[in-house]
Design an enzyme around this catalytic site. Sequence first.
Site, short mmCIF file in Angstrom:
data_model
loop_
_atom_site.label_atom_id
_atom_site.label_comp_id
_atom_site.label_asym_id
_atom_site.label_seq_id
_atom_site.Cartn_x
_atom_site.Cartn_y
_atom_site.Cartn_z
N ASN A 1 -7.55 -3.76 14.48
CA ASN A 1 -8.92 -4.07 14.06
C ASN A 1 -8.97 -5.20 13.02
OD1 ASN A 1 -7.90 -2.84 11.80
ND2 ASN A 1 -9.39 -1.17 11.73
N ASP B 1 0.81 -1.22 0.00
CA ASP B 1 0.00 0.00 0.00
C ASP B 1 0.84 1.27 0.00
OD1 ASP B 1 0.88 -0.49 2.62
OD2 ASP B 1 -1.10 -1.05 3.33
N HIS C 1 -7.23 -5.29 10.21
CA HIS C 1 -6.99 -4.92 8.81
C HIS C 1 -5.70 -5.56 8.29
CE1 HIS C 1 -4.75 -0.91 9.90
NE2 HIS C 1 -3.87 -1.83 9.60
N GLU D 1 -9.84 -2.28 5.52
CA GLU D 1 -10.44 -2.09 6.84
C GLU D 1 -11.67 -2.98 6.99
OE1 GLU D 1 -8.82 -0.49 8.97
OE2 GLU D 1 -8.06 1.43 8.28
#
Length: 246
Positions: free
Chosen positions: A136, A67, A138, A143
């Site tokens: 979380n 990313d 990800h 997400e």
Amino acid sequence: MRIEVFADYDQMSAAAAALVERAVSAAERPVLGFATGATPIGLYRALVARHRAGALSFSRARSFNLDEYVGLPASHPQSYRSYMRENLFDAVDFAAGACRVPDGQADSLKAECEAYEAQIAAAGGIDLQVLGIGTNGHIGFNEPGTPFGTLTHVATLSERTRQSNAVYFAGVEAVPKRAISMGIRTIMNARRLVLLASGSSKAEAIRHTVSGPVTPEVPSSVLQLHPDLTLLLDRAAAAALDGVSA
Ligand code: F6R
């Protein structure tokens, strides 16, 4: 899924470096997938050390990063291109142009995402993809709620992720709101995955990854469906798993 638990971060990083080294020597033109963030720093340090010792060359390898922030120039100190240059690319011997990081400043982000997928395919796919994990769940910047079929796309960072990454910027307001990220399907297409997690803040996310329901609400849970996944954990990250010890 293989799970290996290590006494500390350095041992976890050394094990990750050994996997990357094996992937580099196993293929004529190895294709590696890299992650950024705090977790793989020790891995990159170990790879640079092996290279400096004359034991590892990346001259035949190519790489794709997971990313990049949208809107940051590649030269920005917090861009993932800068991170990779600092921690790995400039310290080893990749051929010029062999390392691809998404261009977060492309005129057409959509065209950049499509080109990224096409280049991964043209390289023959990713042999070994390195992953970290968000608190979380990800992976990349996928997400919670991201559909499993997503390819490389423009992702919106959750507030939790922006808060986590604020330490690298002059406050949370300076953290970009979007990133180009490989999608979940892009990640699942890699032939081999190695996910690194260190520290107690990752323990719950790791528990969901290993034994939670497979749901887009915990993106990493999809990894249960990958045929060749290795989790490398330190003790703190493994603490919420049943029956696993270092
Ligand atoms: C980085 C990436 C992210 C990180 C994750 C964990 O390229 O894709 O998914 O792996 O946010 O980051 P750290 O390692 O800083 O806890």
